[in-house]
Design a protein around this motif. Structure first.
Motif, PDB file in Angstrom:
ATOM      1  N   GLU A 253      28.667  48.170  42.607  1.00 51.14           N
ATOM      2  CA  GLU A 253      29.993  48.794  42.557  1.00 51.14           C
ATOM      3  C   GLU A 253      30.494  48.934  41.124  1.00 51.14           C
ATOM      4  O   GLU A 253      30.930  50.014  40.695  1.00 51.14           O
ATOM      5  CB  GLU A 253      31.001  47.947  43.337  1.00 51.14           C
ATOM      6  N   VAL A 254      30.476  47.825  40.394  1.00 47.86           N
ATOM      7  CA  VAL A 254      31.022  47.864  39.042  1.00 47.86           C
ATOM      8  C   VAL A 254      30.177  48.765  38.152  1.00 47.86           C
ATOM      9  O   VAL A 254      30.707  49.462  37.271  1.00 47.86           O
ATOM     10  CB  VAL A 254      31.163  46.438  38.458  1.00 47.86           C
ATOM     11  N   ALA A 255      28.868  48.829  38.394  1.00 50.08           N
ATOM     12  CA  ALA A 255      28.006  49.678  37.574  1.00 50.08           C
ATOM     13  C   ALA A 255      28.337  51.150  37.789  1.00 50.08           C
ATOM     14  O   ALA A 255      28.548  51.905  36.832  1.00 50.08           O
ATOM     15  CB  ALA A 255      26.544  49.403  37.902  1.00 50.08           C
ATOM     16  N   GLN A 256      28.387  51.579  39.045  1.00 46.50           N
ATOM     17  CA  GLN A 256      28.604  53.004  39.295  1.00 46.50           C
ATOM     18  C   GLN A 256      30.023  53.429  38.902  1.00 46.50           C
ATOM     19  O   GLN A 256      30.245  54.554  38.418  1.00 46.50           O
ATOM     20  CB  GLN A 256      28.306  53.340  40.749  1.00 46.50           C
ATOM     21  N   SER A 257      31.001  52.551  39.087  1.00 50.29           N
ATOM     22  CA  SER A 257      32.376  52.911  38.737  1.00 50.29           C
ATOM     23  C   SER A 257      32.571  52.983  37.228  1.00 50.29           C
ATOM     24  O   SER A 257      33.191  53.928  36.714  1.00 50.29           O
ATOM     25  CB  SER A 257      33.351  51.910  39.354  1.00 50.29           C
ATOM     26  N   THR A 258      32.085  51.989  36.513  1.00 48.62           N
ATOM     27  CA  THR A 258      32.253  52.012  35.056  1.00 48.62           C
ATOM     28  C   THR A 258      31.373  53.084  34.414  1.00 48.62           C
ATOM     29  O   THR A 258      31.785  53.703  33.431  1.00 48.62           O
ATOM     30  CB  THR A 258      31.942  50.633  34.448  1.00 48.62           C
ATOM     31  N   ALA A 259      30.205  53.344  34.973  1.00 49.60           N
ATOM     32  CA  ALA A 259      29.364  54.424  34.449  1.00 49.60           C
ATOM     33  C   ALA A 259      30.022  55.784  34.636  1.00 49.60           C
ATOM     34  O   ALA A 259      29.756  56.729  33.880  1.00 49.60           O
ATOM     35  CB  ALA A 259      27.997  54.398  35.125  1.00 49.60           C
ATOM     36  N   ALA A 260      30.906  55.881  35.636  1.00 47.98           N
ATOM     37  CA  ALA A 260      31.644  57.124  35.871  1.00 47.98           C
ATOM     38  C   ALA A 260      32.896  57.222  35.004  1.00 47.98           C
ATOM     39  O   ALA A 260      33.682  58.165  35.151  1.00 47.98           O
ATOM     40  CB  ALA A 260      32.031  57.228  37.343  1.00 47.98           C
ATOM     41  N   GLY A 261      33.091  56.248  34.115  1.00 47.60           N
ATOM     42  CA  GLY A 261      34.210  56.303  33.187  1.00 47.60           C
ATOM     43  C   GLY A 261      35.444  55.551  33.635  1.00 47.60           C
ATOM     44  O   GLY A 261      36.501  55.668  33.010  1.00 47.60           O
ATOM     45  N   GLN A 262      35.342  54.747  34.687  1.00 50.50           N
ATOM     46  CA  GLN A 262      36.493  54.000  35.185  1.00 50.50           C
ATOM     47  C   GLN A 262      36.530  52.602  34.555  1.00 50.50           C
ATOM     48  O   GLN A 262      35.492  52.002  34.274  1.00 50.50           O
ATOM     49  CB  GLN A 262      36.422  53.869  36.707  1.00 50.50           C
ATOM     50  N   GLU A 263      37.735  52.067  34.375  1.00 49.73           N
ATOM     51  CA  GLU A 263      37.854  50.683  33.895  1.00 49.73           C
ATOM     52  C   GLU A 263      37.633  49.690  35.022  1.00 49.73           C
ATOM     53  O   GLU A 263      37.209  48.566  34.806  1.00 49.73           O
ATOM     54  CB  GLU A 263      39.227  50.481  33.251  1.00 49.73           C
ATOM     55  N   PHE A 264      37.977  50.080  36.245  1.00 43.40           N
ATOM     56  CA  PHE A 264      37.762  49.313  37.467  1.00 43.40           C
ATOM     57  C   PHE A 264      38.578  48.022  37.446  1.00 43.40           C
ATOM     58  O   PHE A 264      39.717  48.027  37.020  1.00 43.40           O
ATOM     59  CB  PHE A 264      36.274  49.076  37.704  1.00 43.40           C
ATOM     60  N   ALA A 265      38.047  46.897  37.912  1.00 46.09           N
ATOM     61  CA  ALA A 265      38.850  45.696  38.180  1.00 46.09           C
ATOM     62  C   ALA A 265      38.949  44.786  36.958  1.00 46.09           C
ATOM     63  O   ALA A 265      37.962  44.548  36.265  1.00 46.09           O
ATOM     64  CB  ALA A 265      38.252  44.921  39.346  1.00 46.09           C
ATOM     65  N   ASN A 266      40.162  44.234  36.741  1.00 45.95           N
ATOM     66  CA  ASN A 266      40.355  43.243  35.678  1.00 45.95           C
ATOM     67  C   ASN A 266      39.823  41.874  36.079  1.00 45.95           C
ATOM     68  O   ASN A 266      39.380  41.105  35.229  1.00 45.95           O
ATOM     69  CB  ASN A 266      41.840  43.117  35.329  1.00 45.95           C
ATOM     70  N   PHE A 267      39.921  41.545  37.382  1.00 46.84           N
ATOM     71  CA  PHE A 267      39.457  40.255  37.887  1.00 46.84           C
ATOM     72  C   PHE A 267      38.495  40.495  39.046  1.00 46.84           C
ATOM     73  O   PHE A 267      38.715  41.396  39.871  1.00 46.84           O
ATOM     74  CB  PHE A 267      40.624  39.412  38.427  1.00 46.84           C
ATOM     75  N   TRP A 268      37.480  39.641  39.121  1.00 46.60           N
ATOM     76  CA  TRP A 268      36.610  39.569  40.300  1.00 46.60           C
ATOM     77  C   TRP A 268      36.790  38.184  40.900  1.00 46.60           C
ATOM     78  O   TRP A 268      36.469  37.170  40.274  1.00 46.60           O
ATOM     79  CB  TRP A 268      35.147  39.799  39.931  1.00 46.60           C
ATOM     80  N   LEU A 269      37.327  38.120  42.114  1.00 48.14           N
ATOM     81  CA  LEU A 269      37.523  36.847  42.813  1.00 48.14           C
ATOM     82  C   LEU A 269      36.580  36.786  44.007  1.00 48.14           C
ATOM     83  O   LEU A 269      36.534  37.725  44.808  1.00 48.14           O
ATOM     84  CB  LEU A 269      38.972  36.708  43.300  1.00 48.14           C
ATOM     85  N   HIS A 270      35.839  35.700  44.111  1.00 50.55           N
ATOM     86  CA  HIS A 270      34.885  35.529  45.209  1.00 50.55           C
ATOM     87  C   HIS A 270      35.148  34.218  45.937  1.00 50.55           C
ATOM     88  O   HIS A 270      35.252  33.159  45.309  1.00 50.55           O
ATOM     89  CB  HIS A 270      33.444  35.545  44.672  1.00 50.55           C
ATOM     90  N   ASN A 271      35.286  34.316  47.250  1.00 51.19           N
ATOM     91  CA  ASN A 271      35.476  33.100  48.045  1.00 51.19           C
ATOM     92  C   ASN A 271      34.135  32.492  48.425  1.00 51.19           C
ATOM     93  O   ASN A 271      33.129  33.191  48.583  1.00 51.19           O
ATOM     94  CB  ASN A 271      36.284  33.400  49.312  1.00 51.19           C
TER      95      ASN A 271
END
Length: 476
Positions: A253-271
């Protein structure tokens, strides 16, 4: 204290600074509705419900998005292999979309039963095909994706074209496993993952959409990137999900979104995950536990308390005694609120009624276990104040208990019209009421010795009796 969260990407606890002042935008991965939920699914939703409630309490306008993956390989496989409940053998199989919708309802029922608030938006993947096409085209134009050369209709993300690939899980590309989501024959690298999957002859025609690359359907990872961008924007605050989604789902997710020029999420939280007596839950072993099973064993109040009592990043271990212990703990909170209402005290609260030490630990990476310790300490304070007749101290402590219970999502599941809804508590209430009736008669007969003796017997058993204008109430 500043609100702080642990960010999986940086492996640090960071101050929460929203992208948009006064707002908190949260996207977390919901269900792939190929079957009924297990308690791991529900724990994840409950964790992010706790998070969104706390953000709202701290004054943010919260937008939450929980997606539904309603088209996926597993959904098609399960549809082809199973029959609808209303059909006998030999009748038509359940369509994939009907199976997906049926299990989506099962998930929704489990969430609602445990007081998990509906998100602001709950988009289905199948409703966002145009947004996915646009994202794929952007990646192709930027040189990070390519149509397969074998006329399959597949489109892949080129992992080696993006130098930051692997940054979320801190892996080198050469150390990663191959992507198993499509036949590797059309891939430049076996780790390239599918953005679009060409339609296959053995798949239903209804499971394919027209696209510039041929009929097909979206890849799993692409779905979340497209829906997140639509509902919380291309730069938002928090992306969440279960720890098992870090790789490959969230990495992709983060790869395809940032490769498309998006900043995407500031935090990644995992339970963290849920285990069964220390072992990973597995259908093959037969040690999975469903929400339906848990709700048959205990009240929704106790199930919510159990699933939410551990720190969200830790493993939650389920044992046969877990729900009994949770019931005992949370019904002590419920009982003291019942007793307080019986004594004429109000449960209405204001933000300032939340204890400072509760706010401090919740601000520190949503430390619910320490928050619950504050809650139970305050419950003991209420009992003590009621026992000594200190109404002013009791009133303040009762408001604090009600406030913390509501912020944690527990208050709305409590039965405050009686002495709790659990069988054990109802049985205890019946026994105590019999003794209180005998004591009331003794007081009416002015047999003060017998009345005091009954009260002392109850006190020796840990039951506190408070006499009021409306009669006597009790608490543990």
């Amino acid at each position: 204290m500043t609100l702080r969260f642990y960010d999986t990407a940086s492996a640090t606890v960071k101050d929460f600074e929203p992208v948009y002042p006064g707002e908190a935008r949260l996207y977390y991965c919901g269900a792939t509705v190929q079957g009924a939920p297990h308690i791991g699914h529900v724990r994840s939703a409950l964790v992010f419900d706790q998070l969104s409630r706390w953000l709202a309490f701290r004054g943010y306008t919260v937008t939450t998005v929980r997606n539904v993956t309603d088209i996926d390989d597993k959904i098609l496989v399960n549809s082809a292999a199973s029959f609808a409940p209303d059909y006998a053998g030999g009748h038509p199989r359940e369509p994939w979309w009907a199976l997906a919708y049926r299990f989506e309802r099962v998930f929704s029922d489990a969430y609602a039963a445990l007081g998990i608030a509906a998100p602001t938006y709950e988009p289905r993947a199948t409703g966002h095909i145009p947004e996915m096409h646009a994202l794929i085209q952007t990646l192709i134009d930027e040189g990070h994706a390519y149509p397969a050369p074998d006329d399959s209709g597949d489109v892949y993300f080129d992992v080696r074209s993006w130098p930051r690939y692997g940054e979320l899980t801190r892996q080198r590309v050469d150390d990663m496993q191959d992507a198993p989501d499509a036949d590797p024959r059309g891939k430049r690298d076996p780790r390239d993952f599918a953005l679009w999957k060409g339609h296959k002859a053995d798949e239903p025609e209804t499971a394919a959409w027209d696209s510039p690359w041929g009929k097909g359907r979206p890849g799993w990872h692409l779905e979340c990137s497209a829906m997140a961008a639509k509902y919380v924007g291309t730069h938002f605050d928090i992306h969440g999900g279960g720890l098992d989604l870090r790789f490959p789902h969230h990495e992709n997710e983060v790869a395809q979104s940032t490769a498309a020029g998006q900043e995407f999420a500031n935090f990644w939280l995992h339970n963290g995950l849920v285990t069964y007596q220390g072992e990973k839950m597995s259908k093959s072993i037969g040690n999975t536990v469903s929400p339906e099973h848990m709700l048959a064993e205990a009240r929704p109040l106790a199930v919510r308390y159990y699933l939410g009592q551990a720190h969200y990043r830790s493993v939650l271990d389920y044992r046969p005694s877990s729900l009994r212990e949770a019931t005992s703990a949370v019904e002590r909170v419920e009982a003291v609120l019942v007793a307080a209402r019986g004594a004429g005290l109000s449960l209405a609260w204001q933000p300032q009624d939340v204890p400072a030490n509760f706010t401090r630990v919740m601000d520190d990476d949503l430390n619910v276990p320490q928050g619950l310790a504050v809650l139970h300490e305050t419950v003991r304070a209420v009992n003590g104040a009621l026992a000594t007749g200190d109404i002013d101290d009791a009133a303040a402590a009762v408001r604090a208990v009600a406030a913390m219970s509501e912020v944690l999502g527990l208050l709305q599941l409590m039965n405050l019209d009686g002495a709790g809804g659990g069988g054990e508590h109802q049985a205890l209430d019946s026994l105590v009421r019999q003794l209180l009736d005998q004591r009331a008669q003794a007081r009416a007969d002015k047999n003060w010795a017998l009345a005091d003796k009954i009260r002392d017997q109850l006190a020796d058993a840990g039951v506190v009796v408070k006499d009021g204008a409306q009669g006597s109430v009790w608490s543990v």
